[in-house]
Design a protein around this motif. Structure first.
Motif, PDB file in Angstrom:
ATOM      1  N   CYS A 129      44.048  34.103  53.117  1.00  0.00           N
ATOM      2  CA  CYS A 129      42.798  33.530  52.612  1.00  0.00           C
ATOM      3  C   CYS A 129      42.527  33.952  51.171  1.00  0.00           C
ATOM      4  O   CYS A 129      41.885  33.219  50.412  1.00  0.00           O
ATOM      5  CB  CYS A 129      41.623  33.903  53.518  1.00  0.00           C
ATOM      6  N   ILE A 130      43.033  35.127  50.783  1.00  0.00           N
ATOM      7  CA  ILE A 130      42.891  35.584  49.403  1.00  0.00           C
ATOM      8  C   ILE A 130      43.918  34.890  48.516  1.00  0.00           C
ATOM      9  O   ILE A 130      43.603  34.394  47.426  1.00  0.00           O
ATOM     10  CB  ILE A 130      43.056  37.115  49.298  1.00  0.00           C
ATOM     11  N   GLN A 131      45.151  34.830  48.997  1.00  0.00           N
ATOM     12  CA  GLN A 131      46.214  34.197  48.225  1.00  0.00           C
ATOM     13  C   GLN A 131      45.919  32.730  47.934  1.00  0.00           C
ATOM     14  O   GLN A 131      46.279  32.205  46.881  1.00  0.00           O
ATOM     15  CB  GLN A 131      47.545  34.317  48.971  1.00  0.00           C
ATOM     16  N   SER A 132      45.247  32.070  48.859  1.00  0.00           N
ATOM     17  CA  SER A 132      44.944  30.644  48.690  1.00  0.00           C
ATOM     18  C   SER A 132      43.964  30.386  47.549  1.00  0.00           C
ATOM     19  O   SER A 132      43.839  29.259  47.071  1.00  0.00           O
ATOM     20  CB  SER A 132      44.378  30.067  49.993  1.00  0.00           C
ATOM     21  N   LEU A 133      43.275  31.443  47.103  1.00  0.00           N
ATOM     22  CA  LEU A 133      42.292  31.296  46.027  1.00  0.00           C
ATOM     23  C   LEU A 133      42.858  31.631  44.651  1.00  0.00           C
ATOM     24  O   LEU A 133      42.162  31.471  43.646  1.00  0.00           O
ATOM     25  CB  LEU A 133      41.076  32.201  46.294  1.00  0.00           C
ATOM     26  N   LYS A 134      44.095  32.082  44.603  1.00  0.00           N
ATOM     27  CA  LYS A 134      44.690  32.450  43.315  1.00  0.00           C
ATOM     28  C   LYS A 134      44.690  31.261  42.371  1.00  0.00           C
ATOM     29  O   LYS A 134      45.000  30.142  42.748  1.00  0.00           O
ATOM     30  CB  LYS A 134      46.116  32.968  43.509  1.00  0.00           C
ATOM     31  N   GLY A 135      44.282  31.500  41.138  1.00  0.00           N
ATOM     32  CA  GLY A 135      44.229  30.446  40.146  1.00  0.00           C
ATOM     33  C   GLY A 135      42.947  29.645  40.159  1.00  0.00           C
ATOM     34  O   GLY A 135      42.775  28.737  39.347  1.00  0.00           O
ATOM     35  N   TYR A 160      38.569  33.190  43.121  1.00  0.00           N
ATOM     36  CA  TYR A 160      39.415  34.353  43.404  1.00  0.00           C
ATOM     37  C   TYR A 160      38.664  35.634  43.033  1.00  0.00           C
ATOM     38  O   TYR A 160      38.267  35.813  41.878  1.00  0.00           O
ATOM     39  CB  TYR A 160      40.718  34.261  42.615  1.00  0.00           C
ATOM     40  N   PRO A 161      38.437  36.530  44.001  1.00  0.00           N
ATOM     41  CA  PRO A 161      37.610  37.716  43.720  1.00  0.00           C
ATOM     42  C   PRO A 161      38.382  38.826  43.010  1.00  0.00           C
ATOM     43  O   PRO A 161      39.602  38.936  43.133  1.00  0.00           O
ATOM     44  CB  PRO A 161      37.199  38.169  45.126  1.00  0.00           C
ATOM     45  N   ALA A 162      37.652  39.638  42.286  1.00  0.00           N
ATOM     46  CA  ALA A 162      38.224  40.876  41.758  1.00  0.00           C
ATOM     47  C   ALA A 162      38.302  41.865  42.921  1.00  0.00           C
ATOM     48  O   ALA A 162      37.352  41.990  43.695  1.00  0.00           O
ATOM     49  CB  ALA A 162      37.362  41.438  40.644  1.00  0.00           C
ATOM     50  N   ILE A 163      39.422  42.547  43.058  1.00  0.00           N
ATOM     51  CA  ILE A 163      39.630  43.454  44.183  1.00  0.00           C
ATOM     52  C   ILE A 163      39.838  44.866  43.636  1.00  0.00           C
ATOM     53  O   ILE A 163      40.726  45.100  42.811  1.00  0.00           O
ATOM     54  CB  ILE A 163      40.819  43.007  45.048  1.00  0.00           C
ATOM     55  N   HIS A 164      39.023  45.786  44.109  1.00  0.00           N
ATOM     56  CA  HIS A 164      38.984  47.137  43.543  1.00  0.00           C
ATOM     57  C   HIS A 164      39.308  48.199  44.596  1.00  0.00           C
ATOM     58  O   HIS A 164      39.001  48.028  45.776  1.00  0.00           O
ATOM     59  CB  HIS A 164      37.596  47.444  42.986  1.00  0.00           C
ATOM     60  N   GLY A 165      39.886  49.290  44.144  1.00  0.00           N
ATOM     61  CA  GLY A 165      40.109  50.458  44.997  1.00  0.00           C
ATOM     62  C   GLY A 165      39.288  51.622  44.495  1.00  0.00           C
ATOM     63  O   GLY A 165      39.404  52.018  43.330  1.00  0.00           O
ATOM     64  N   TRP A 166      38.444  52.156  45.358  1.00  0.00           N
ATOM     65  CA  TRP A 166      37.580  53.285  45.007  1.00  0.00           C
ATOM     66  C   TRP A 166      37.851  54.470  45.919  1.00  0.00           C
ATOM     67  O   TRP A 166      38.271  54.315  47.072  1.00  0.00           O
ATOM     68  CB  TRP A 166      36.110  52.935  45.196  1.00  0.00           C
ATOM     69  N   VAL A 167      37.539  55.659  45.411  1.00  0.00           N
ATOM     70  CA  VAL A 167      37.419  56.852  46.249  1.00  0.00           C
ATOM     71  C   VAL A 167      36.060  57.476  45.949  1.00  0.00           C
ATOM     72  O   VAL A 167      35.705  57.672  44.781  1.00  0.00           O
ATOM     73  CB  VAL A 167      38.538  57.879  45.963  1.00  0.00           C
ATOM     74  N   PHE A 168      35.303  57.759  47.004  1.00  0.00           N
ATOM     75  CA  PHE A 168      34.023  58.445  46.849  1.00  0.00           C
ATOM     76  C   PHE A 168      34.263  59.941  47.023  1.00  0.00           C
ATOM     77  O   PHE A 168      34.786  60.382  48.049  1.00  0.00           O
ATOM     78  CB  PHE A 168      33.022  57.943  47.895  1.00  0.00           C
ATOM     79  N   ASP A 169      33.915  60.701  45.989  1.00  0.00           N
ATOM     80  CA  ASP A 169      34.103  62.156  46.035  1.00  0.00           C
ATOM     81  C   ASP A 169      32.794  62.795  46.500  1.00  0.00           C
ATOM     82  O   ASP A 169      31.845  62.918  45.724  1.00  0.00           O
ATOM     83  CB  ASP A 169      34.485  62.680  44.652  1.00  0.00           C
ATOM     84  N   MET A 170      32.734  63.199  47.751  1.00  0.00           N
ATOM     85  CA  MET A 170      31.514  63.782  48.304  1.00  0.00           C
ATOM     86  C   MET A 170      31.183  65.124  47.667  1.00  0.00           C
ATOM     87  O   MET A 170      30.050  65.582  47.720  1.00  0.00           O
ATOM     88  CB  MET A 170      31.637  63.950  49.820  1.00  0.00           C
TER      89      MET A 170
END
Length: 220
Positions: free
Chosen positions: A165-171, A175-185
């Motif tokens: 479903c994500i690949q189908s939106l490419k171009g 198409y959403p921006a996809i982020h990787g986060w880490v929360f440092d407690m």
């Protein structure tokens, strides 16, 4: 200090009064529809609440949480959340957020309690195995766990990117921006791993994600 059950209900009444005092139509407006810009995929840990540490209010973030923020390719729950978020809600950002001190990561590595026989945590064990050389060079145990938390976020973010479903939106503009986060407690800080898929679709060049591997098995 945790609140008692009755205190929670009392707070709810106070919260309603405060909201309606500042805006009498607050709840009428809230129930019309939701238009969040963000989908947050995080850990079920009680200390990792995106509404608190991001400042996003009701209606601004669509949330899916599970043990160790795993995007399992065969989990219909997370797949449905992502599909709904991009198709119906038109979210602009998908955030996969892990956190240092994650109990699921620790359980998978120590193989005690739920981590001993959990098929869910096997995904984390596989990530450790793939990156074993790098991880075992880290002598400090806390830093080694921290790095595994980051590697897990990277892998789960890639799994999001590889969904059909994500690949189908490419171009397209959807198409959403996809982020990787880490929360440092330990500090309260959000650490952006800078994995924005719009800048670089391949988070781990040369390595096929677990998502692709599993898809290939089902196609046989």
């Amino acid at each position: 200090m945790s609140s008692s059950y009755k205190e929670i209900l009392a707070y709810n009444e106070k919260w309603i009064a405060e909201k309606t005092a500042s805006n009498p139509d607050f709840f009428n407006e809230l129930c019309i529809e939701q238009k969040p810009d963000y989908l947050f995929i995080g850990c079920s840990d009680s200390r990792v609440d995106p509404d608190i540490f991001t400042g996003l209010d009701l209606g601004n973030v669509f949330v899916h949480r599970n043990v160790s923020n795993i995007v399992n390719p065969i989990d219909l729950n997370v797949a449905s959340v992502i599909q709904y978020a991009i198709t119906n809600l038109k979210v602009k950002h998908i955030i996969v957020c892990g956190h240092y001190g994650c109990g699921g990561i620790k359980a998978a590595m120590e193989e005690e309690g739920i981590g001993k026989n959990s098929p869910w945590l096997q995904i984390i064990k596989d990530i450790y195995r793939i990156h074993k050389t790098e991880l075992e060079k880290i002598k400090d145990e806390t830093k080694r766990y921290d790095r595994l938390v980051e590697l897990n976020v990277i892998e789960q973010t890639e799994n999001v990117i590889e969904m059909d479903c994500i690949q189908s939106l490419k171009g397209t503009q959807d198409y959403p921006a996809i982020h990787g986060w880490v929360f440092d407690m330990r500090t309260g800080k959000i650490i952006d791993l800078d994995l924005d898929s719009k800048a670089d679709d391949k988070l781990a060049p040369g390595n096929r994600s677990f998502f692709i591997k599993l898809k290939s098995l089902f196609k046989k």
